[in-house]
Motif scaffolding. Structure first.
Motif, PDB file in Angstrom:
ATOM      1  N   THR A   9      12.004   7.574  -7.564  1.00 28.12           N
ATOM      2  CA  THR A   9      12.216   7.376  -6.122  1.00 28.12           C
ATOM      3  C   THR A   9      11.021   7.899  -5.318  1.00 28.12           C
ATOM      4  OG1 THR A   9      13.477   9.452  -6.007  1.00 28.12           O
ATOM      5  CG2 THR A   9      14.737   7.422  -6.256  1.00 28.12           C
ATOM      6  N   LYS A  10      10.444   8.994  -5.772  1.00 23.24           N
ATOM      7  CA  LYS A  10       9.249   9.518  -5.095  1.00 23.24           C
ATOM      8  C   LYS A  10       8.079   8.545  -5.238  1.00 23.24           C
ATOM      9  CE  LYS A  10      10.413  14.436  -5.441  1.00 23.24           C
ATOM     10  NZ  LYS A  10      10.089  15.734  -6.092  1.00 23.24           N
ATOM     11  N   HIS A  11       7.976   7.923  -6.414  1.00 24.08           N
ATOM     12  CA  HIS A  11       6.924   6.922  -6.628  1.00 24.08           C
ATOM     13  C   HIS A  11       7.119   5.734  -5.693  1.00 24.08           C
ATOM     14  CE1 HIS A  11       4.345   3.941  -8.492  1.00 24.08           C
ATOM     15  NE2 HIS A  11       5.403   3.176  -8.729  1.00 24.08           N
ATOM     16  N   TYR A  12       8.366   5.253  -5.595  1.00 22.23           N
ATOM     17  CA  TYR A  12       8.652   4.125  -4.704  1.00 22.23           C
ATOM     18  C   TYR A  12       8.280   4.464  -3.260  1.00 22.23           C
ATOM     19  CZ  TYR A  12      11.454   1.754  -8.328  1.00 22.23           C
ATOM     20  OH  TYR A  12      11.874   1.102  -9.456  1.00 22.23           O
TER      21      TYR A  12
ATOM     22  N   ILE B 241       5.477   2.612  -0.691  1.00 20.61           N
ATOM     23  CA  ILE B 241       5.778   2.118   0.659  1.00 20.61           C
ATOM     24  C   ILE B 241       4.852   2.759   1.688  1.00 20.61           C
ATOM     25  CG2 ILE B 241       7.525   2.140   2.493  1.00 20.61           C
ATOM     26  CD1 ILE B 241       9.649   1.813   0.279  1.00 20.61           C
ATOM     27  N   GLU B 242       4.668   4.071   1.579  1.00 22.87           N
ATOM     28  CA  GLU B 242       3.816   4.787   2.532  1.00 22.87           C
ATOM     29  C   GLU B 242       2.366   4.324   2.462  1.00 22.87           C
ATOM     30  OE1 GLU B 242       4.297   6.984   4.939  1.00 22.87           O
ATOM     31  OE2 GLU B 242       6.480   6.923   4.692  1.00 22.87           O
ATOM     32  N   ASP B 243       1.890   4.049   1.260  1.00 21.82           N
ATOM     33  CA  ASP B 243       0.470   3.741   1.070  1.00 21.82           C
ATOM     34  C   ASP B 243       0.124   2.273   1.293  1.00 21.82           C
ATOM     35  OD1 ASP B 243       0.201   6.386   0.394  1.00 21.82           O
ATOM     36  OD2 ASP B 243       0.157   6.041  -1.771  1.00 21.82           O
ATOM     37  N   ASN B 244       1.131   1.383   1.208  1.00 24.43           N
ATOM     38  CA  ASN B 244       0.800  -0.042   1.190  1.00 24.43           C
ATOM     39  C   ASN B 244       1.444  -0.885   2.284  1.00 24.43           C
ATOM     40  OD1 ASN B 244      -0.749  -0.392  -1.531  1.00 24.43           O
ATOM     41  ND2 ASN B 244       1.039   0.863  -2.041  1.00 24.43           N
ATOM     42  N   MET B 245       2.349  -0.318   3.048  1.00 20.15           N
ATOM     43  CA  MET B 245       3.045  -1.135   4.041  1.00 20.15           C
ATOM     44  C   MET B 245       2.744  -0.660   5.450  1.00 20.15           C
ATOM     45  SD  MET B 245       6.679  -2.001   2.221  1.00 20.15           S
ATOM     46  CE  MET B 245       6.707  -2.599   0.524  1.00 20.15           C
ATOM     47  N   GLY B 246       2.737  -1.617   6.361  1.00 17.36           N
ATOM     48  CA  GLY B 246       2.441  -1.312   7.754  1.00 17.36           C
ATOM     49  C   GLY B 246       3.526  -0.468   8.398  1.00 17.36           C
ATOM     50  N   LYS B 247       3.184   0.121   9.536  1.00 17.04           N
ATOM     51  CA  LYS B 247       4.090   1.041  10.216  1.00 17.04           C
ATOM     52  C   LYS B 247       5.409   0.374  10.588  1.00 17.04           C
ATOM     53  CE  LYS B 247       4.042   4.491  13.909  1.00 17.04           C
ATOM     54  NZ  LYS B 247       3.249   5.081  15.021  1.00 17.04           N
ATOM     55  N   LYS B 248       5.352  -0.865  11.066  1.00 21.34           N
ATOM     56  CA  LYS B 248       6.571  -1.564  11.477  1.00 21.34           C
ATOM     57  C   LYS B 248       7.444  -1.925  10.274  1.00 21.34           C
ATOM     58  CE  LYS B 248       4.842  -3.602  15.780  1.00 21.34           C
ATOM     59  NZ  LYS B 248       4.591  -4.874  16.519  1.00 21.34           N
ATOM     60  N   ARG B 249       6.801  -2.201   9.150  1.00 21.70           N
ATOM     61  CA  ARG B 249       7.531  -2.643   7.958  1.00 21.70           C
ATOM     62  C   ARG B 249       8.151  -1.476   7.188  1.00 21.70           C
ATOM     63  NH1 ARG B 249       6.847  -7.412   5.290  1.00 21.70           N
ATOM     64  NH2 ARG B 249       6.612  -8.202   7.391  1.00 21.70           N
TER      65      ARG B 249
ATOM     66  N   LYS C  35      12.109   1.116   3.590  1.00 20.11           N
ATOM     67  CA  LYS C  35      12.865   2.282   3.117  1.00 20.11           C
ATOM     68  C   LYS C  35      14.367   1.990   3.106  1.00 20.11           C
ATOM     69  CE  LYS C  35       9.460   5.747   4.541  1.00 20.11           C
ATOM     70  NZ  LYS C  35       9.159   6.862   5.479  1.00 20.11           N
ATOM     71  N   GLN C  36      14.810   1.252   4.094  1.00 22.00           N
ATOM     72  CA  GLN C  36      16.222   0.878   4.153  1.00 22.00           C
ATOM     73  C   GLN C  36      16.582  -0.057   2.998  1.00 22.00           C
ATOM     74  OE1 GLN C  36      17.372  -0.812   7.927  1.00 22.00           O
ATOM     75  NE2 GLN C  36      19.500  -1.139   7.285  1.00 22.00           N
ATOM     76  N   LEU C  37      15.683  -0.999   2.714  1.00 24.28           N
ATOM     77  CA  LEU C  37      15.918  -1.930   1.610  1.00 24.28           C
ATOM     78  C   LEU C  37      15.944  -1.189   0.271  1.00 24.28           C
ATOM     79  CD1 LEU C  37      16.258  -4.758   0.468  1.00 24.28           C
ATOM     80  CD2 LEU C  37      13.767  -5.019   0.516  1.00 24.28           C
ATOM     81  N   LEU C  38      15.036  -0.259   0.108  1.00 24.68           N
ATOM     82  CA  LEU C  38      14.984   0.533  -1.122  1.00 24.68           C
ATOM     83  C   LEU C  38      16.304   1.272  -1.337  1.00 24.68           C
ATOM     84  CD1 LEU C  38      13.094   1.395  -3.433  1.00 24.68           C
ATOM     85  CD2 LEU C  38      12.364   3.316  -1.996  1.00 24.68           C
TER      86      LEU C  38
ATOM     87  N   LEU D 216       7.565  -3.576  -7.149  1.00 24.75           N
ATOM     88  CA  LEU D 216       8.853  -2.881  -7.061  1.00 24.75           C
ATOM     89  C   LEU D 216       9.998  -3.771  -7.542  1.00 24.75           C
ATOM     90  CD1 LEU D 216       8.529  -1.089  -3.589  1.00 24.75           C
ATOM     91  CD2 LEU D 216       7.784  -0.310  -5.836  1.00 24.75           C
ATOM     92  N   LEU D 217       9.936  -5.045  -7.219  1.00 23.34           N
ATOM     93  CA  LEU D 217      10.993  -5.983  -7.585  1.00 23.34           C
ATOM     94  C   LEU D 217      10.490  -7.024  -8.574  1.00 23.34           C
ATOM     95  CD1 LEU D 217      12.688  -6.824  -4.139  1.00 23.34           C
ATOM     96  CD2 LEU D 217      13.414  -5.132  -5.835  1.00 23.34           C
ATOM     97  N   LYS D 218      11.441  -7.529  -9.365  1.00 26.83           N
ATOM     98  CA  LYS D 218      11.189  -8.690 -10.210  1.00 26.83           C
ATOM     99  C   LYS D 218      12.327  -9.679  -9.996  1.00 26.83           C
ATOM    100  CE  LYS D 218       8.520  -6.779 -14.086  1.00 26.83           C
ATOM    101  NZ  LYS D 218       8.491  -6.583 -15.564  1.00 26.83           N
TER     102      LYS D 218
END
Length: 384
Positions: free
Chosen positions: A300-303, A307-315, A320-323, A360-362
């Protein structure tokens, strides 16, 4: 009075006239004190209690543990199903079967019922103590909407059937008749509530599980009910606060030994070997659950870092909610994501694609309708 643990524990075989070669077993009453000679039992008991305590402490401070409970419950159900010889997987536990196959739908209904029974029982234990009523109701849920089973769900059997013994042809037997059964159930109830016996609770659980498997109080589903009862006992005694203890995994891994050791009590009157096996299972299962929680926490920390490193602020907020949704609903289509997060279909589709791009998903290849995605590394942790 203290009684040696091996003294007439297995009960007596009585030949039945209704079918040649079959004999019923009349188990000994268990509401009495027990002593044991094997010192290894004391060592295993101490180790099992230590591991249970560590698991309970870890789970109490685990961040957002309730989101992960559905996967632990599904893991227990699938392992219990495998013990019965029924193959199943996590996909069956979470995605409705839309095929026309009666066999496939029946198998999935059994899994869904079992999950529902555990959830219902755990919730009831927050309000009421463990009881015969609770066990009967859980069994009723197990059998709900299943042809040839629903009629007998939650009802103590009024007749008995011959059961094949997989180890010795000459040892075919039937469980006790209905008159003996009533006495044995009352005796088991008294045994569980009798604090004057001064028996360690894990020893009581081992003896109770054997007795349940011996008397087979229901016409069907006794094995799954017995193993569910162990989980209820663990929670009722506050050894672990949530249903994250999957003893069926140990029994499935040692399936032949599981049945063989139960059989040794009947044939050799040796219950000490069963208690050793049971305590080893408690210890190993507590370690397994603790290690699994550790792996979940790391992942979960990896996920979150992805998200923090690769997704924009709005996304990020939607991501995080989807995760969080995927932890308790590990298989979802874009339409599911749309409904859960209250997004437009286009926004939901873009979010799923981004999760897929970052690994993250397949997409689940076995989906029969619509595209279904799953949190593959997370699910891999729970695969058997």
């Amino acid at each position: 009075m203290s009684v040696n643990v091996n003294k007439k524990t297995g009960g007596d075989f009585v030949y039945q006239s209704f079918k040649e070669g079959y004999k019923s077993i009349t188990p000994s009453l268990i509401n009495r004190s027990f002593e044991w000679n094997d010192k290894q039992i004391n060592i295993l008991l101490e180790a099992a209690m230590l591991e249970l305590g560590e698991l309970n402490a870890y789970s109490k401070f685990f961040p957002g543990i309730d989101k992960h409970v559905p996967l632990f419950v599904a893991q227990e159900v699938i392992a219990s199903n495998l013990i019965e010889g029924n193959k199943s997987d996590l996909y069956q536990a979470f995605v409705p079967d839309i095929s026309q196959s009666f066999k496939s739908q029946y198998a999935q209904k059994e899994i869904a019922n079992h999950i529902k029974a555990i959830r219902w029982g755990v919730n009831e234990l927050q309000k009421f103590p463990l009881s015969v009523r609770l066990i009967k109701e859980a069994h009723k849920i197990l059998c709900a909407d299943l042809p040839a089973k629903e009629e007998f769900g939650g009802k103590i059997r009024s007749f008995f059937q011959a059961h094949e013994n997989p180890f010795k042809e000459e040892s075919n037997y039937t469980p006790p008749n209905k008159h003996e059964l009533k006495i044995l159930i009352n005796d088991g109830k008294k045994f569980w509530r009798n604090d004057d016996l001064e028996l360690p609770q894990l020893i009581k659980m081992a003896i109770s599980l054997y007795q349940f498997e011996n008397i087979l109080p229901f016409l069907d589903g006794n094995g799954r009910t017995a193993r569910t009862l162990i989980l209820f006992e663990i929670i009722s005694l506050k050894f672990v606060a949530r249903p994250i203890f999957c003893l069926s995994i140990f029994f499935e891994k040692n399936r032949l030994e599981y049945y063989h050791r139960l059989n040794l009590i009947r044939t050799k009157n040796d219950i000490e070997q069963w208690i050793r096996f049971f305590l080893a299972g408690i210890k190993e299962t507590a370690i397994h659950s603790k290690d699994l929680l550790g792996n979940v926490e790391s992942l979960t920390k990896h996920y979150e870092s992805v998200i923090e490193d690769n997704m924009g602020k709005k996304r990020k907020q939607s991501a995080k909610q989807l995760l969080s949704e995927f932890y308790s609903n590990p298989f979802m289509s874009v339409s599911d994501v749309k409904d859960k997060l209250q997004l437009s279909f286009q926004s939901a589709n873009l979010l799923v694609k981004e999760f897929e791009t970052h690994g993250l998903l397949k997409e689940y290849a076995g989906a029969r309708r619509n595209r279904v995605f799953y949190l593959w590394e997370y699910l891999k942790l729970f695969e058997l």
